[in-house]
Scaffold this motif. Structure first.
Motif, PDB file in Angstrom:
ATOM      1  N   LYS A   1      -4.673  -7.206   2.827  1.00  0.00           N
ATOM      2  CA  LYS A   1      -4.543  -5.901   2.151  1.00  0.00           C
ATOM      3  C   LYS A   1      -5.603  -4.900   2.615  1.00  0.00           C
ATOM      4  N   CYS A   2      -6.039  -5.019   3.866  1.00  0.00           N
ATOM      5  CA  CYS A   2      -7.081  -4.112   4.356  1.00  0.00           C
ATOM      6  C   CYS A   2      -6.557  -2.679   4.525  1.00  0.00           C
ATOM      7  N   SER A   3      -5.232  -2.541   4.668  1.00  0.00           N
ATOM      8  CA  SER A   3      -4.569  -1.224   4.792  1.00  0.00           C
ATOM      9  C   SER A   3      -4.832  -0.495   6.110  1.00  0.00           C
ATOM     10  N   TYR A   4      -5.398  -1.173   7.099  1.00  0.00           N
ATOM     11  CA  TYR A   4      -5.595  -0.501   8.393  1.00  0.00           C
ATOM     12  C   TYR A   4      -4.254  -0.050   8.975  1.00  0.00           C
ATOM     13  N   CYS A   5      -3.174  -0.746   8.597  1.00  0.00           N
ATOM     14  CA  CYS A   5      -1.853  -0.442   9.145  1.00  0.00           C
ATOM     15  C   CYS A   5      -1.202   0.770   8.469  1.00  0.00           C
ATOM     16  N   MET A   6      -1.806   1.271   7.420  1.00  0.00           N
ATOM     17  CA  MET A   6      -1.182   2.348   6.650  1.00  0.00           C
ATOM     18  C   MET A   6      -1.687   3.713   7.124  1.00  0.00           C
ATOM     19  N   PRO A   7      -0.917   4.800   7.006  1.00  0.00           N
ATOM     20  CA  PRO A   7       0.445   4.759   6.476  1.00  0.00           C
ATOM     21  C   PRO A   7       1.444   4.374   7.559  1.00  0.00           C
ATOM     22  N   CYS A   8       2.518   3.738   7.139  1.00  0.00           N
ATOM     23  CA  CYS A   8       3.637   3.443   8.040  1.00  0.00           C
ATOM     24  C   CYS A   8       4.459   4.724   8.147  1.00  0.00           C
TER      25      CYS A   8
ATOM     26  N   ILE B   1      10.697   1.760  -0.992  1.00  0.00           N
ATOM     27  CA  ILE B   1      11.207   1.604   0.382  1.00  0.00           C
ATOM     28  C   ILE B   1      11.080   0.127   0.763  1.00  0.00           C
ATOM     29  N   LYS B   2      12.224  -0.504   0.867  1.00  0.00           N
ATOM     30  CA  LYS B   2      12.244  -1.958   1.027  1.00  0.00           C
ATOM     31  C   LYS B   2      11.948  -2.393   2.472  1.00  0.00           C
ATOM     32  N   ALA B   3      11.709  -3.697   2.620  1.00  0.00           N
ATOM     33  CA  ALA B   3      11.297  -4.238   3.922  1.00  0.00           C
ATOM     34  C   ALA B   3      12.331  -3.989   5.031  1.00  0.00           C
ATOM     35  N   ASP B   4      13.617  -3.862   4.667  1.00  0.00           N
ATOM     36  CA  ASP B   4      14.634  -3.662   5.711  1.00  0.00           C
ATOM     37  C   ASP B   4      14.607  -2.241   6.280  1.00  0.00           C
ATOM     38  N   SER B   5      13.729  -1.366   5.748  1.00  0.00           N
ATOM     39  CA  SER B   5      13.597  -0.019   6.318  1.00  0.00           C
ATOM     40  C   SER B   5      12.665  -0.013   7.529  1.00  0.00           C
ATOM     41  N   CYS B   6      12.065  -1.156   7.828  1.00  0.00           N
ATOM     42  CA  CYS B   6      11.172  -1.241   8.998  1.00  0.00           C
ATOM     43  C   CYS B   6      11.959  -0.914  10.270  1.00  0.00           C
ATOM     44  N   ARG B   7      11.425   0.030  11.063  1.00  0.00           N
ATOM     45  CA  ARG B   7      12.123   0.454  12.287  1.00  0.00           C
ATOM     46  C   ARG B   7      11.561  -0.237  13.529  1.00  0.00           C
ATOM     47  N   LYS B   8      10.717  -1.230  13.292  1.00  0.00           N
ATOM     48  CA  LYS B   8      10.173  -2.052  14.391  1.00  0.00           C
ATOM     49  C   LYS B   8       9.404  -1.239  15.443  1.00  0.00           C
ATOM     50  N   CYS B   9       8.747  -0.195  14.993  1.00  0.00           N
ATOM     51  CA  CYS B   9       7.982   0.622  15.951  1.00  0.00           C
ATOM     52  C   CYS B   9       6.710  -0.108  16.407  1.00  0.00           C
ATOM     53  N   LYS B  10       6.267  -1.085  15.627  1.00  0.00           N
ATOM     54  CA  LYS B  10       5.106  -1.939  15.934  1.00  0.00           C
ATOM     55  C   LYS B  10       3.766  -1.203  15.890  1.00  0.00           C
ATOM     56  N   LYS B  11       3.766   0.007  15.375  1.00  0.00           N
ATOM     57  CA  LYS B  11       2.503   0.754  15.286  1.00  0.00           C
ATOM     58  C   LYS B  11       1.491  -0.027  14.427  1.00  0.00           C
ATOM     59  N   CYS B  12       1.995  -0.588  13.339  1.00  0.00           N
ATOM     60  CA  CYS B  12       1.117  -1.326  12.427  1.00  0.00           C
ATOM     61  C   CYS B  12       0.536  -2.573  13.101  1.00  0.00           C
ATOM     62  N   GLU B  13       1.308  -3.176  13.982  1.00  0.00           N
ATOM     63  CA  GLU B  13       0.858  -4.436  14.595  1.00  0.00           C
ATOM     64  C   GLU B  13      -0.343  -4.208  15.515  1.00  0.00           C
ATOM     65  N   LYS B  14      -0.405  -3.014  16.107  1.00  0.00           N
ATOM     66  CA  LYS B  14      -1.496  -2.736  17.049  1.00  0.00           C
ATOM     67  C   LYS B  14      -2.849  -2.703  16.364  1.00  0.00           C
ATOM     68  N   VAL B  15      -2.878  -2.405  15.069  1.00  0.00           N
ATOM     69  CA  VAL B  15      -4.177  -2.272  14.387  1.00  0.00           C
ATOM     70  C   VAL B  15      -4.450  -3.397  13.398  1.00  0.00           C
ATOM     71  N   CYS B  16      -3.496  -4.317  13.251  1.00  0.00           N
ATOM     72  CA  CYS B  16      -3.680  -5.356  12.224  1.00  0.00           C
ATOM     73  C   CYS B  16      -4.711  -6.390  12.676  1.00  0.00           C
TER      74      CYS B  16
ATOM     75  N   PHE C   1       7.384   5.171   8.480  1.00  0.00           N
ATOM     76  CA  PHE C   1       8.700   5.111   7.827  1.00  0.00           C
ATOM     77  C   PHE C   1       8.575   4.776   6.341  1.00  0.00           C
ATOM     78  N   GLY C   2       7.370   4.926   5.830  1.00  0.00           N
ATOM     79  CA  GLY C   2       7.161   4.873   4.378  1.00  0.00           C
ATOM     80  C   GLY C   2       7.010   3.501   3.750  1.00  0.00           C
ATOM     81  N   LEU C   3       6.962   2.454   4.556  1.00  0.00           N
ATOM     82  CA  LEU C   3       6.826   1.125   3.947  1.00  0.00           C
ATOM     83  C   LEU C   3       5.406   0.921   3.425  1.00  0.00           C
ATOM     84  N   ASP C   4       5.297   0.364   2.245  1.00  0.00           N
ATOM     85  CA  ASP C   4       3.977  -0.036   1.740  1.00  0.00           C
ATOM     86  C   ASP C   4       3.766  -1.481   2.203  1.00  0.00           C
TER      87      ASP C   4
END
Ligand code: SF4
Ligand code: SF4
Length: 375
Positions: free
Chosen positions: A300-307, A340-355, A309-312
């Motif tokens: 829950k470090c939140s480095y990946c936020m904001p997404c 905004i549910k998990a299926d709204s993920c657009r697989k942009c992978k932006k969050c993965e780069k900083v996790c 596409f609005g996913l928390d």
């Protein structure tokens, strides 16, 4: 408060230090910039009055407002009672001059002339190669030290043991490092091996995520059953670390006065070598149970936020992780409340780069939604 030797620095630091990334906020959102200032300042000063002498902040915490808050909290004589730590936000760096520019900005935000402990933030393989080495940040750290803007040089770390060793071996003047460790992560990232390696080289070693992003404060029921009722899950998790050789002190991101009071009491009772053999065995069992529960290791470090596409993202993982415990109904209710549910993920992978935990969110999100649909 108990104090512990900090590597070869010659300093004595409190067994418990205060991380300012989970301060109370008006919107009750963790890491939000809307910090409840009066309350946060009261909490920090209370901890300092009880002997906590290391305050940790970082550029991105609380939407870049944590450093400002810490600057205010350390007025009225509190600056002289503590060692102040903050970090160079490597994730943000595009040009080499940004090192100096950001450091100046941090000194202003903190309202100080000098930062005691300055860390390269969340170093991993790519940041080490593509930023630290490419822009020769080691020379920049040394220059900042010569200029009296920082006193001690270190780094916080999220990657594997081999990378950790490479970084330690590269520079023989590291004063300290900060690693993720808890009774679940003993073989993960730098791990216990990394702790020993750094300590043997004379570095002070700060432990972060002692509660694995809070998960060990309220562990799954199956894990709780393994822990003896003699202590709270938090006290057990902290004692596991205080017991270990090489650990300088623990960093805890505290968000309420009750947490601070409890943790200070635990720190007062802490010592190296404090655990019995059967207690060490208990942690091995707890880890075994935990590892077999298929939890997502989100802290829950939140480095990946904001997404975009609005996913928390951390909230979705929190709900999902609850399903692996006997709190299934609570997990379902929590997921249902998420707009905004998990299926709204657009697989942009932006969050993965900083996790820092290397979580493959784009792969996991569709599975999470499917699991909740089936449930
Ligand atoms: S991969 Fe999914 S969750 Fe991650 S930032 Fe992109 S859309 Fe958001
Ligand atoms: S997914 Fe990764 S970056 Fe996002 S909150 Fe969890 S641990 Fe932090």
């Amino acid at each position: 408060m108990r104090y512990r030797k900090f590597g070869n620095t010659g300093l004595e630091i409190s067994a418990l230090s205060f991380g300012t990334m989970r301060l109370p906020t008006y919107d009750n959102q963790p890491f939000s910039p809307k910090i409840i200032e009066d309350e946060a300042i009261k909490m920090l000063r209370y901890a300092i009055d009880q002997g906590v002498n290391y305050i940790d902040t970082a550029y991105p915490y609380h939407g870049e407002q944590s450093e400002v808050l810490v600057g205010k909290a350390l007025k009225d004589g509190y600056r002289d009672k503590v060692y102040l730590a903050t970090k160079c936000p490597l994730y943000k760096i595009k040009r080499e001059e940004e090192f100096e520019e950001i450091l100046e900005e941090q000194l202003k935000k903190l309202q100080v002339d000098c930062i005691d402990f300055y860390l390269l933030h969340a170093v991993n393989k790519s940041k080490w190669k593509d930023i630290v080495l490419k822009f020769d940040f080691i020379s920049k750290l040394e220059k900042a030290k010569e200029q009296g803007k920082i006193k001690y040089i270190g780094f916080s770390f999220h990657d594997d043991y081999e990378t950790f060793r490479e970084i330690i071996d590269y520079y023989d003047k590291w004063d300290f490092c900060q690693i993720q460790l808890n009774y679940i992560d003993v073989d993960n990232q730098a791990g216990i091996k990394g702790l020993k390696y750094a300590a043997e080289k004379g570095l002070g070693v700060i432990i972060m995520e002692p509660l694995l992003g809070g998960k060990l404060a309220d562990p799954p029921v199956e894990v709780s059953k393994v822990l003896s009722p003699k202590k709270t899950p938090v006290e057990w998790a902290l004692d596991f670390l205080w017991d270990l050789n090489g650990v300088s002190f623990l960093l805890s991101g505290m968000g309420t006065m009750d947490q601070i009071k409890d943790n200070i009491n635990y720190a007062d009772r802490s010592d190296k070598g404090m655990l019995l053999d059967e207690e060490k065995l208990m942690f091995e069992k707890a880890k075994f149970v935990y590892d077999n529960m298929a939890l997502v290791p989100c802290t829950k470090c939140s480095y990946c936020m904001p997404c975009s596409f609005g996913l928390d993202i951390p909230k979705i993982y929190e709900a999902y992780n609850k399903t692996a415990t006997s709190k299934f109904e609570a997990a379902k209710a929590m997921y249902e409340e998420i707009e905004i549910k998990a299926d709204s993920c657009r697989k942009c992978k932006k969050c993965e780069k900083v996790c820092p935990q290397d979580i493959k969110t784009s792969e996991i999100m569709p599975k999470i939604h499917e699991a909740f649909q089936k449930a």
